[in-house]
Design an enzyme around this catalytic site. Structure first.
Site, PDB file in Angstrom:
ATOM      1  N   ASP A  13       4.466  11.386   1.319  1.00 55.37           N
ATOM      2  CA  ASP A  13       3.838  11.609   0.007  1.00 55.37           C
ATOM      3  C   ASP A  13       2.329  11.422   0.134  1.00 55.37           C
ATOM      4  O   ASP A  13       1.843  10.813   1.079  1.00 55.37           O
ATOM      5  CB  ASP A  13       4.416  10.676  -1.072  1.00 55.37           C
ATOM      6  CG  ASP A  13       4.086   9.196  -0.845  1.00 55.37           C
ATOM      7  OD1 ASP A  13       4.112   8.746   0.315  1.00 55.37           O
ATOM      8  OD2 ASP A  13       3.797   8.492  -1.839  1.00 55.37           O
ATOM      9  N   GLU A  58       5.198   5.878  -0.849  1.00 59.18           N
ATOM     10  CA  GLU A  58       4.243   4.842  -0.400  1.00 59.18           C
ATOM     11  C   GLU A  58       3.054   4.755  -1.338  1.00 59.18           C
ATOM     12  O   GLU A  58       2.594   3.667  -1.698  1.00 59.18           O
ATOM     13  CB  GLU A  58       3.781   5.140   1.033  1.00 59.18           C
ATOM     14  CG  GLU A  58       3.125   3.947   1.719  1.00 59.18           C
ATOM     15  CD  GLU A  58       1.655   3.742   1.405  1.00 59.18           C
ATOM     16  OE1 GLU A  58       1.147   2.638   1.635  1.00 59.18           O
ATOM     17  OE2 GLU A  58       0.993   4.687   0.909  1.00 59.18           O
TER      18      GLU A  58
HETATM   19  N1  BES Z   1      -2.563   4.227   4.517  1.00 60.06           N
HETATM   20  C1  BES Z   1      -2.892   3.493   3.351  1.00 60.06           C
HETATM   21  C2  BES Z   1      -3.108   2.023   3.620  1.00 60.06           C
HETATM   22  C3  BES Z   1      -4.380   1.694   4.339  1.00 60.06           C
HETATM   23  C4  BES Z   1      -5.589   2.107   3.842  1.00 60.06           C
HETATM   24  C5  BES Z   1      -4.334   0.950   5.491  1.00 60.06           C
HETATM   25  C6  BES Z   1      -6.759   1.812   4.513  1.00 60.06           C
HETATM   26  C7  BES Z   1      -5.491   0.651   6.148  1.00 60.06           C
HETATM   27  C8  BES Z   1      -6.708   1.091   5.666  1.00 60.06           C
HETATM   28  C9  BES Z   1      -1.790   3.651   2.333  1.00 60.06           C
HETATM   29  O1  BES Z   1      -1.319   4.963   2.241  1.00 60.06           O
HETATM   30  C10 BES Z   1      -2.314   3.304   0.978  1.00 60.06           C
HETATM   31  O2  BES Z   1      -3.186   3.984   0.505  1.00 60.06           O
HETATM   32  N2  BES Z   1      -1.765   2.283   0.341  1.00 60.06           N
HETATM   33  C11 BES Z   1      -2.073   1.996  -1.026  1.00 60.06           C
HETATM   34  C12 BES Z   1      -0.904   1.253  -1.588  1.00 60.06           C
HETATM   35  C13 BES Z   1      -0.808   1.273  -3.087  1.00 60.06           C
HETATM   36  C14 BES Z   1      -0.943   2.635  -3.690  1.00 60.06           C
HETATM   37  C15 BES Z   1       0.462   0.618  -3.542  1.00 60.06           C
HETATM   38  C16 BES Z   1      -3.354   1.196  -1.119  1.00 60.06           C
HETATM   39  O3  BES Z   1      -3.710   0.434  -0.205  1.00 60.06           O
HETATM   40  O4  BES Z   1      -4.054   1.367  -2.125  1.00 60.06           O
HETATM   41 MN    MN Z   2      -0.951   5.784   4.060  1.00 62.70          MN
HETATM   42 MN    MN Z   3      -2.788   6.088   0.974  1.00 63.24          MN
END
Ligand code: BES
Ligand code: MN
Ligand code: MN
Length: 455
Positions: free
Chosen positions: A88, A153
């Protein structure tokens, strides 16, 4: 050249076409009218995994978006790797800021532009290429592999927890592998051993029964927009510390050793700030930029609305104000414990004459693992085979909600080996994936399976 690396190189263009095909599907999990696209994307990914020769490829419906599962268990006696990723993507809006449409992947200057290019379709498809290379060259994988590629996710993995608990035994493994994080520069590989958690929701301030004439009533009736500003201003003090009672109770102090290790990380602060368009660093007093973004918690307003925001003037006293707020949490903060404290505090901060509510508050815990685990050593060795600069161990500021669920359900070591770059425009218009990361990531993944077979 080793035959796997040669296979990856010879098939580069086709791997790029594979990635483009999945990037054309607008699998935006947050938007209800994209539901069918999200499902189509799950089927598309499953189809690609079937072509690899993975056995038992399944698209499992959930109460939300489907989970794609695939396995290949033809390496008896070897470790089992559980590979996690997500198909997603974040909403592409605002569309007018994209140089080329978000779901028409476009190659410019060695970079592939599309929503999901790096987060996370591109990083999942590095593994697809690495798996194919092993299957085609050697007829097998060096390890047993189980894949969980989910579709929620970006909205907090709402239904994945139930899936993981329900399929606990099927998903049993020796290590969890995730490529959904970043590196420190185009040629500077990194392994992530900690992620921040999240607590987010909406503050609503309710005042008069309807919008009021700001001349007739102004000065005599509490204004929800002003009240919202007062509440938000009070959530942090002059040192940039969050004032929610007990907020820092469980925050681990930074040890001198970790602070020293952090100082040695080749982090380019100037470039980081320039990329953000920030004129100077800002945040909690007494901490470096890298500490602020990874080891310290924070609180941010993500959006606010109230009153008249159209063209021209409207002398009105709004009846309502809303704000979306998110807090990034660090070990050992607990979103379940902090949620009621935040809510009670916001209500207490509400000035007389308005009512403040907190709605939809939810979150995920921070994640940390032992940076010296043997599984991570295998990842170091794999990266050393592909990149010239030695790998750096980092903590990241973002969140992957399911990581702590995995720790609870499976209690496994995990490897976060990602290839994103600071200028990838993640979650923003013009998201891209650099081909140097895509190709380097494929080779790293292919080497990692081999190194894990030796643990
Ligand atoms: N891939 C990211 C997480 C991430 C971002 C890891 C930057 C390391 C560096 C993931 O897809 C993400 O965006 N997670 C969200 C989670 C939320 C929407 C519940 C986030 O971190 O905002
Ligand atoms: Mn991600
Ligand atoms: Mn993300």
């Amino acid at each position: 050249m080793d035959p796997i690396a040669r296979y990856l190189e010879e098939n580069r263009d086709r791997f790029l076409e594979d990635l483009k095909a999945v990037l054309r599907i607008p699998s935006v999990s947050a938007q209800p009218d994209r539901r069918e696209d999200v499902r189509r994307c799950a089927e598309h990914v499953a189809g690609r995994l079937r072509l690899l020769g993975m056995t038992r490829v399944e698209v499992t419906p959930t109460a939300g978006h489907p989970v794609v599962y695939a396995e290949w268990l033809g390496a008896p006696g070897k470790p089992t790797v559980l590979l996690y990723g997500h198909y997603d993507v974040q909403p592409p809006e605002p569309l007018e800021l994209w140089h080329t449409p978000p779901f028409e992947p476009t190659l410019r200057d060695g970079k592939l532009y599309a929503r999901g290019a790096v987060d996370d379709k591109g990083q999942v498809y590095m593994h697809v290429a690495a798996i194919e290379a092993h299957m085609k060259v050697g007829g097998k994988l060096p390890v047993n592999l189980k894949m969980v590629i989910e579709g929620e996710e970006e909205i907090g993995s709402i239904h994945l927890e139930a899936y993981l608990r329900e399929h606990r035994a099927m998903l049993d493994a020796d290590v969890i592998l995730v490529s959904d994080t970043g590196m420190l520069g185009v040629d500077q590989p990194a392994l992530t051993y900690a992620l921040r958690g999240l607590l987010f929701g909406q503050i609503e301030v309710i005042g008069p029964a309807r919008d009021l004439h700001s001349g007739h009533f102004g000065g005599a009736v509490a204004n929800p927009a002003n009240a919202m500003c007062a509440i938000i201003a009070a959530l942090k003090d002059g040192d940039g510390r969050i004032t929610v009672p007990g907020f820092y109770d469980r925050v681990r102090a930074i040890t001198p050793a970790e602070r020293e290790a952090f100082r040695r990380i080749p982090f380019e602060e100037e470039a980081f700030l320039a990329e953000a368009g920030a004129s100077m660093p800002a945040g909690e007093r007494g901490f470096s930029t890298l500490e602020r973004t990874t080891m310290r918690p924070t609180l941010d307003v993500n959006g606010m609305w109230s009153g008249y925001i159209g063209e021209g003037e409207k002398t009105v006293l709004p009846a309502f104000a809303g704000a979306k707020v998110s807090m990034r949490l660090v070990p050992d903060q607990d979103p379940v414990e902090l949620a009621p404290r935040f809510e009670a505090y916001v209500k207490k901060l509400a000035p007389a004459g308005v009512t403040a509510k907190v709605v939809g508050l939810r979150g995920s815990p921070p994640y940390i693992t032992d940076p010296n685990h043997p599984m991570l050593e295998a990842a170091r060795r794999a990266l050393a085979r592909v990149w010239t600069k030695p790998v750096v161990m980092v903590r990241e500021g973002g969140s992957i909600p399911v990581m702590t669920t995995f720790q609870e359900t499976h209690n496994l070591p995990s490897i976060l080996m990602g290839f994103g770059l600071d200028d990838d425009q993640v979650h923003a218009p013009n998201e891209k994936f650099s081909l140097s990361s895509f190709y380097g990531g494929m080779r790293s993944a292919a080497c990692l399976y081999e190194e894990l077979a030796r643990v």
